[in-house]
Write a protein that holds these residues in place. Structure first.
Motif, PDB file in Angstrom:
ATOM      1  N   GLY A 122       0.829  -1.210   0.000  1.00  0.00           N
ATOM      2  CA  GLY A 122       0.000   0.000   0.000  1.00  0.00           C
ATOM      3  C   GLY A 122       0.857   1.251   0.000  1.00  0.00           C
ATOM      4  O   GLY A 122       1.695   1.443   0.895  1.00  0.00           O
ATOM      5  N   ALA A 165       0.151   5.955   4.975  1.00  0.00           N
ATOM      6  CA  ALA A 165       0.820   5.099   5.962  1.00  0.00           C
ATOM      7  C   ALA A 165       1.966   4.332   5.321  1.00  0.00           C
ATOM      8  O   ALA A 165       3.065   4.241   5.895  1.00  0.00           O
ATOM      9  N   ASP A 191       1.703  -1.579  -4.734  1.00  0.00           N
ATOM     10  CA  ASP A 191       0.343  -1.019  -4.759  1.00  0.00           C
ATOM     11  C   ASP A 191      -0.420  -1.562  -5.956  1.00  0.00           C
ATOM     12  O   ASP A 191       0.156  -1.808  -7.012  1.00  0.00           O
ATOM     13  N   ARG A 192      -1.725  -1.692  -5.753  1.00  0.00           N
ATOM     14  CA  ARG A 192      -2.560  -2.201  -6.855  1.00  0.00           C
ATOM     15  C   ARG A 192      -2.782  -1.134  -7.929  1.00  0.00           C
ATOM     16  O   ARG A 192      -3.137  -1.446  -9.055  1.00  0.00           O
ATOM     17  N   GLN A 201     -11.533   7.593  -1.300  1.00  0.00           N
ATOM     18  CA  GLN A 201     -11.768   8.710  -0.375  1.00  0.00           C
ATOM     19  C   GLN A 201     -11.031   9.971  -0.816  1.00  0.00           C
ATOM     20  O   GLN A 201     -11.261  11.051  -0.272  1.00  0.00           O
ATOM     21  N   GLY A 231      -8.441  16.996   5.461  1.00  0.00           N
ATOM     22  CA  GLY A 231      -7.760  17.989   6.300  1.00  0.00           C
ATOM     23  C   GLY A 231      -6.607  17.323   7.026  1.00  0.00           C
ATOM     24  O   GLY A 231      -6.724  16.194   7.502  1.00  0.00           O
ATOM     25  N   ALA A 262      -1.879  -7.324  -3.547  1.00  0.00           N
ATOM     26  CA  ALA A 262      -1.504  -8.342  -2.563  1.00  0.00           C
ATOM     27  C   ALA A 262      -2.717  -9.209  -2.284  1.00  0.00           C
ATOM     28  O   ALA A 262      -3.834  -8.707  -2.103  1.00  0.00           O
ATOM     29  N   ALA A 286      -0.087  -1.807   4.833  1.00  0.00           N
ATOM     30  CA  ALA A 286      -0.636  -0.438   4.881  1.00  0.00           C
ATOM     31  C   ALA A 286      -1.679  -0.332   3.774  1.00  0.00           C
ATOM     32  O   ALA A 286      -1.725   0.656   3.053  1.00  0.00           O
ATOM     33  N   THR A 287      -2.501  -1.382   3.661  1.00  0.00           N
ATOM     34  CA  THR A 287      -3.483  -1.402   2.567  1.00  0.00           C
ATOM     35  C   THR A 287      -4.793  -0.698   2.936  1.00  0.00           C
ATOM     36  O   THR A 287      -5.779  -0.789   2.224  1.00  0.00           O
ATOM     37  N   SER A 307     -19.533   8.806   0.283  1.00  0.00           N
ATOM     38  CA  SER A 307     -18.772   7.721   0.915  1.00  0.00           C
ATOM     39  C   SER A 307     -19.477   7.334   2.208  1.00  0.00           C
ATOM     40  O   SER A 307     -19.910   8.197   2.966  1.00  0.00           O
ATOM     41  N   ILE A 358      -0.104  -1.104   9.886  1.00  0.00           N
ATOM     42  CA  ILE A 358       0.082   0.315  10.202  1.00  0.00           C
ATOM     43  C   ILE A 358      -0.987   1.148   9.497  1.00  0.00           C
ATOM     44  O   ILE A 358      -1.502   0.744   8.445  1.00  0.00           O
ATOM     45  N   SER A 383      -5.117   0.218   8.263  1.00  0.00           N
ATOM     46  CA  SER A 383      -5.178  -1.236   8.325  1.00  0.00           C
ATOM     47  C   SER A 383      -5.294  -1.721   9.778  1.00  0.00           C
ATOM     48  O   SER A 383      -5.865  -2.775  10.046  1.00  0.00           O
ATOM     49  N   GLY A 405      -6.945  10.665  10.221  1.00  0.00           N
ATOM     50  CA  GLY A 405      -6.305   9.509   9.578  1.00  0.00           C
ATOM     51  C   GLY A 405      -4.865   9.731   9.137  1.00  0.00           C
ATOM     52  O   GLY A 405      -3.988   8.911   9.440  1.00  0.00           O
ATOM     53  N   ILE A 406      -4.607  10.834   8.436  1.00  0.00           N
ATOM     54  CA  ILE A 406      -3.228  11.056   7.944  1.00  0.00           C
ATOM     55  C   ILE A 406      -2.314  11.327   9.134  1.00  0.00           C
ATOM     56  O   ILE A 406      -1.162  10.896   9.175  1.00  0.00           O
TER      57      ILE A 406
END
Ligand SMILES: Cc1cc2nc3c(=O)[nH]c(=O)nc-3n(C[C@H](O)[C@H](O)[C@H](O)COP(=O)(O)OP(=O)(O)OC[C@H]3O[C@@H](n4cnc5c(N)ncnc54)[C@H](O)[C@@H]3O)c2cc1C
Length: 468
Positions: A29, A33, A52-53, A68, A74, A156, A190-191, A306, A329, A332, A343-344
């Motif tokens: 990912g 993360a 990454d996919r 998302q 923010g 993955a 980190a997916t 969403s 991490i 996930s 989140g970030i």
């Protein structure tokens, strides 16, 4: 090879990330993360393969693997500081490409059913930009590291190994539809919120990982606007929802001068995925200024929605058995309701925790993953407490258990929110706690206790009629 046939057929070794001399880590990912974990691993001389996919775009554009990304993202005050520590010059580069520096006290209008919070100069800057720009700046810096390689369009699918130790990651090449394995010394998952790690672990014989979910069933609806010519007296407007009126909204600038506007609501107050009802929903919010500025702005995209707003915590640090070389991490391991914008920041604080562990520990030493998960557990504690305390007040969570701290804090936070409409110091403390720049105990000063407990106004009455 078909997916069904995959199990029996031997998988070719796609890439060996192993070496006798240096440990190699496969990071699954390339979102915030994964990128930040790769950055700290590279800082410590570890070789990293980021998988990454998605095909990772050169430009700051929306990509499929992170739906998302179309919504407002923010970065909190603490997150801005943490990313900057990991990737020096990040904020300046975002701003050079059009991002905005925002003072979290002066430029942010935080409002609720109690009214508008007092504005003041906090001296704590945020950077405001679209998620694609924030991610692109970070990705360019991380992928430029000589010890970081990347493999795109590879999904993955699982792990090869035992409960003790994983030896490879199973992947599918999405272009050729072929399957293979990546041999590795360590896996960092980190997916994101759709991670399948616990299923993969179960497949190699691991017992279930303890989990807790709190889902207030919020929905996001987002649309971009060209702002009105007369600029409002704030840069960011955040109108909080409340249990008596579970709907709110946010307006923030993007790098090209547009506004990204997100409306949200829970249960029967969810905004509809319709362009026609967007303004009507804004008009139902408990601050008329929100709809007033929107009605003067020009919509330039359709509405996207969403429902990914659940809080989910996987307690890897309490798992009875886990392979010694698998780490989860970011989303996930700990997914938070995005309304609180954490989140970030959590991804950045998690990467810093990994970095701290690497400073005194060795990746290949027995128990490394467990010690990292323990550190990560400490990172998640406050963001989880804040997000779930707020969400447990909503109707959909009425039956869920809560700690006495969560019950006390929920009521108390409303008192602080109300105090912040009259008093800059109360508002300062509240905003800093919400932005994770101060711990929740900063709300317990004698002055704030008096203001919040003794002078708390009653809940204002609002119509809670059907959705618009
Ligand atoms: C609607 C919404 C709004 C949000 N708003 C905010 C906000 O305002 N502020 C904030 O801080 N956070 C916000 N978030 C949360 C934020 O998006 C994440 O917390 C943050 O991106 C960190 O996530 P991550 O890196 O763990 O996962 P992600 O960013 O989701 O990245 C996961 C990566 O893994 C890849 N991937 C997934 N599965 C596989 C697989 N099987 N194989 C290979 N690759 C795979 C994906 O392509 C992606 O690149 C929001 C989330 C949502 C849903």
């Amino acid at each position: 090879m078909t997916e069904a046939g995959r199990k029996d057929a031997p998988m070719p070794l796609l890439l060996s990330t192993r070496s006798a001399a240096l440990p190699h880590v496969t990071v699954l990912g390339a979102g915030f993360a994964g990128l930040l974990a790769a950055q700290v691993l590279a800082d410590r001389g570890v070789r990293v393969l980021l998988v990454d996919r998605d095909r990772l775009p050169h430009d700051a554009v929306q990509r499929k693997g992170v739906p998302q990304g179309a919504h407002l993202h923010g970065l909190l005050g603490r997150g801005t500081q943490a990313v900057e520590l990991l990737v020096p010059g990040f904020a300046a580069e975002v701003c050079r490409r059009g991002g905005r520096r925002i003072d979290l006290g002066g430029d942010l209008l935080l409002a609720s059913i109690f009214g508008e919070g007092v504005r003041f100069h906090a001296g704590i800057p945020l950077v405001g930009a679209s998620r694609p720009l924030l991610e692109t700046v970070l990705r360019e810096r991380v992928l430029a590291r000589p010890t970081v390689r990347h493999l795109t369009r590879h999904q993955a699918l699982g792990l090869t190994g035992t409960v003790e130790q994983v030896t490879a990651v199973q992947v599918r090449d999405l272009d050729s539809n072929t399957y293979s394995e990546i041999a590795t010394d360590m896996v960092v998952d980190a997916t994101g919120r759709g991670s399948r790690l616990t299923t993969w672990l179960a497949t190699i014989g691991c017992p279930p990982v303890p989990r807790v979910e709190v889902d207030a069933r919020f929905r996001y609806a987002t649309r971009r606007f060209r702002p009105p010519l007369a600029a409002p007296p704030w840069t960011v407007f955040y109108l909080l929802a409340s249990p008596t009126l579970p709907r709110g909204g946010m307006i923030a600038p993007t790098e090209n001068g547009d506004w990204i506007v997100t409306l949200y609501g829970a249960g029967s107050h969810c905004p509809k995925p319709s362009d026609d009802t967007f303004l009507a929903f804004a008009q139902s919010l408990p601050n008329p200024q929100f709809a007033d500025v929107l009605s003067a702005a020009e919509p330039i995209t359709a509405v996207v929605c969403s429902n990914s707003t659940i809080n989910r915590r996987l307690y890897f640090e309490h798992a009875s058995k886990l392979p010694a070389n698998v780490i989860a991490i970011g989303d996930s391991a700990c997914t938070l309701n995005p309304i609180y914008g954490q989140g970030i920041t959590v991804a950045a604080l998690s990467a810093r925790a990994l970095s701290k562990q690497l400073a005194t520990d060795t990746l290949t030493r027995q128990g490394f993953a467990y010690r990292v998960h323990r550190r990560l557990g400490a990172v998640y504690r406050t963001p989880w407490l804040m997000a779930t305390t707020a969400d447990l007040r909503y109707q959909n969570c009425a039956e869920l258990p809560r700690s006495s701290l969560q019950s006390l804090l929920a009521d108390y936070l409303d008192g602080v929110l109300a105090a912040g409409t009259r008093d800059a110091r109360a508002q300062d403390a509240l905003i800093q706690v919400l932005h994770l720049t101060k711990p929740p105990r900063a709300l317990l000063s004698p002055r704030l206790l008096t203001q919040s407990l003794l002078h708390r106004p009653p809940w204002p009455e609002f119509r809670t009629a059907s959705t618009s």
